[in-house]
Motif scaffolding. Structure first.
Motif, PDB file in Angstrom:
ATOM      1  N   LEU A  30      33.940  -3.053  -2.190  1.00  0.00           N
ATOM      2  CA  LEU A  30      33.833  -4.072  -1.090  1.00  0.00           C
ATOM      3  C   LEU A  30      33.655  -5.246  -1.602  1.00  0.00           C
ATOM      4  O   LEU A  30      34.087  -6.457  -1.381  1.00  0.00           O
ATOM      5  CB  LEU A  30      32.812  -3.597  -0.232  1.00  0.00           C
ATOM      6  N   GLN A  31      32.594  -5.360  -2.742  1.00  0.00           N
ATOM      7  CA  GLN A  31      32.433  -6.859  -3.286  1.00  0.00           C
ATOM      8  C   GLN A  31      33.601  -7.313  -3.811  1.00  0.00           C
ATOM      9  O   GLN A  31      33.910  -8.653  -3.585  1.00  0.00           O
ATOM     10  CB  GLN A  31      31.482  -6.355  -4.527  1.00  0.00           C
ATOM     11  N   HIS A  36      36.793  -6.466  -3.169  1.00  0.00           N
ATOM     12  CA  HIS A  36      37.890  -7.248  -1.841  1.00  0.00           C
ATOM     13  C   HIS A  36      37.353  -8.278  -1.283  1.00  0.00           C
ATOM     14  O   HIS A  36      37.921  -9.236  -0.773  1.00  0.00           O
ATOM     15  CB  HIS A  36      38.173  -5.844  -1.189  1.00  0.00           C
ATOM     16  N   LEU A  37      36.286  -8.542  -1.020  1.00  0.00           N
ATOM     17  CA  LEU A  37      35.655  -9.625  -0.431  1.00  0.00           C
ATOM     18  C   LEU A  37      35.898 -10.920  -1.265  1.00  0.00           C
ATOM     19  O   LEU A  37      36.344 -11.978  -0.610  1.00  0.00           O
ATOM     20  CB  LEU A  37      34.215  -9.889  -0.048  1.00  0.00           C
ATOM     21  N   LEU A  83      42.295  -7.013   3.494  1.00  0.00           N
ATOM     22  CA  LEU A  83      41.469  -6.863   4.470  1.00  0.00           C
ATOM     23  C   LEU A  83      41.201  -5.456   4.959  1.00  0.00           C
ATOM     24  O   LEU A  83      40.261  -5.240   5.573  1.00  0.00           O
ATOM     25  CB  LEU A  83      41.996  -7.978   5.425  1.00  0.00           C
ATOM     26  N   TYR A  92      41.199  -2.795   3.215  1.00  0.00           N
ATOM     27  CA  TYR A  92      40.145  -2.263   2.816  1.00  0.00           C
ATOM     28  C   TYR A  92      38.636  -2.666   3.200  1.00  0.00           C
ATOM     29  O   TYR A  92      38.003  -1.697   3.291  1.00  0.00           O
ATOM     30  CB  TYR A  92      40.370  -2.526   1.158  1.00  0.00           C
ATOM     31  N   VAL A  93      38.550  -3.740   3.119  1.00  0.00           N
ATOM     32  CA  VAL A  93      37.319  -4.210   3.498  1.00  0.00           C
ATOM     33  C   VAL A  93      36.710  -3.745   5.019  1.00  0.00           C
ATOM     34  O   VAL A  93      35.780  -3.294   5.116  1.00  0.00           O
ATOM     35  CB  VAL A  93      37.360  -5.980   4.023  1.00  0.00           C
ATOM     36  N   GLY A 136      34.238  -0.804   4.542  1.00  0.00           N
ATOM     37  CA  GLY A 136      32.926  -1.525   5.008  1.00  0.00           C
ATOM     38  C   GLY A 136      32.303  -1.060   6.294  1.00  0.00           C
ATOM     39  O   GLY A 136      31.018  -1.134   6.553  1.00  0.00           O
ATOM     40  N   THR A 171      27.058  -2.851   5.151  1.00  0.00           N
ATOM     41  CA  THR A 171      28.070  -3.811   5.448  1.00  0.00           C
ATOM     42  C   THR A 171      28.747  -3.732   6.615  1.00  0.00           C
ATOM     43  O   THR A 171      29.473  -4.708   7.220  1.00  0.00           O
ATOM     44  CB  THR A 171      29.064  -3.469   4.431  1.00  0.00           C
ATOM     45  N   ILE A 214      31.384  -6.405   9.144  1.00  0.00           N
ATOM     46  CA  ILE A 214      32.873  -5.906   9.665  1.00  0.00           C
ATOM     47  C   ILE A 214      32.678  -5.846  11.372  1.00  0.00           C
ATOM     48  O   ILE A 214      33.756  -6.467  11.528  1.00  0.00           O
ATOM     49  CB  ILE A 214      32.884  -4.409   9.218  1.00  0.00           C
TER      50      ILE A 214
END
Length: 335
Positions: free
Chosen positions: A269-270, A272-273, A299, A301-302, A306, A312, A316
């Motif tokens: 997540l870190q 991909h953001l 997006l 994945y996030v 998330g 997270t 989301i």
């Protein structure tokens, strides 16, 4: 036509080297940075020329990390010649067959087996002189997302962006990242930077930004690749296989499957953001629009990962309410 002074200088330098006097240069690949790559064709074969303008790129980290990784036994390009003053390198040619071009459900097992074995070797590299992937760097990377993805790309105003929620989410992800064991981090260990080679597969490139950082970073770069997607069950199986191998090799302390999977997910997540911001910046600042084609997968994945974690999920939910999936499009991630 516009004169390419750098290419002329690079060609003259290559032609001044023994056995490359009559070499002809042709474009090999572009880069997300200011580096360019050319393939030199000489009488004895081919080599790759790196053009890194000294006022924009420093080639010394590439040279230093090349020596570091060569010592682990992984396949990185041999340094054939260097010109530090002008920012030129002549490198072994690892070919032009990337993992991305060859990965299919039929080839994935063997190709990823090689990539995971090489990653285990990478993570045993001597990191004494590498910079640390610290909280400041992790935060600075993620801050590209609200600035370039939300504001510049999607047109959100300052008032529309939930900065407090975003910063709270970032702090949770930073805490999860720095709480992991540390190891060598390539930073872009994915299908475009792994080359299919006949011996000691894969050939590994683009490692000059290496750091000492979270142990799951490169694994998530590989298995939740921004350019190709695999079923989640398959990814989780690969993750657990790697966990066991890394523990056996002493790269990881004994860690249970659930904890390691959570490290992997939150690290992804870190990353991909951050990548949402980087791909938007590559388009708007650097004039490289092709990266926008990969935003939907990143997006996805996030949104998918998330939503699984309380650290997270609130961000989301805001992204869904704000209509971001509809504005960007998403990719179905198979179970």
């Amino acid at each position: 036509m516009t004169q390419d002074t750098r290419l002329e200088q690079l060609t003259q330098w290559v032609n001044s080297l023994p056995n490359w006097e009559h070499a002809v240069l042709e474009p090999a690949s572009a880069d997300a940075s200011f580096r360019r790559y050319f393939r030199a064709r000489g009488t004895d074969g081919t080599a790759i020329c790196m053009d890194a303008p000294p006022d924009k790129e420093d080639i010394r980290p590439f040279i230093e990390v090349t020596h570091l990784l060569s010592a682990t036994g992984v396949h990185v390009p041999q340094l054939l010649a260097q010109n530090l003053l002008d920012g030129f390198l002549l490198l072994e040619d690892l070919g032009n067959t990337s993992y991305l071009s060859q990965l299919t459900p039929a080839t994935a097992k063997d190709l990823y087996a090689d990539a995971l074995h090489a990653l285990l070797q990478l993570q045993q590299a001597n990191c004494d002189h590498l910079p640390v992937y610290n909280e400041r760097t992790l935060r600075r990377e993620m801050e590209l997302m609200p600035e370039w993805f939300l504001k510049t790309h999607l047109g959100f105003t300052e008032e529309e962006i939930p900065h407090e929620l975003i910063q709270h989410t970032f702090e949770n992800l930073i805490e999860a990242a720095v709480g992991q064991p540390a190891a060598f981090v390539h930073r872009d260990y994915h299908s475009r930077n792994l080359m299919v080679t006949t011996a000691n597969n894969p050939g590994i490139i683009d490692y000059q930004d290496a750091l000492l950082g979270p142990a799951t970073y490169d694994l998530v770069s590989l298995l939740r690749d921004c350019y190709i997607v695999w079923p989640q069950a398959q990814v989780e199986w690969w993750v657990d296989c790697y966990r066991k191998e890394a523990i056996a090799a002493g790269v990881l302390p004994p860690v249970d499957q659930q904890t390691y999977q959570q490290w992997f997910d939150l690290m992804g997540l870190q990353r991909h953001l951050k990548v949402l911001g980087i791909f938007a910046r590559l388009n708007h600042r650097d004039g490289k629009p092709s990266y926008l084609d990969d935003l939907p997968l990143v997006l996805s994945y996030v949104l998918e990962i998330g939503s699984r974690y309380p650290e997270t999920s609130e961000l989301i939910e805001w992204m869904r309410r704000a209509g971001i999936p509809e504005r960007i499009g998403t990719v179905h991630i198979p179970a």
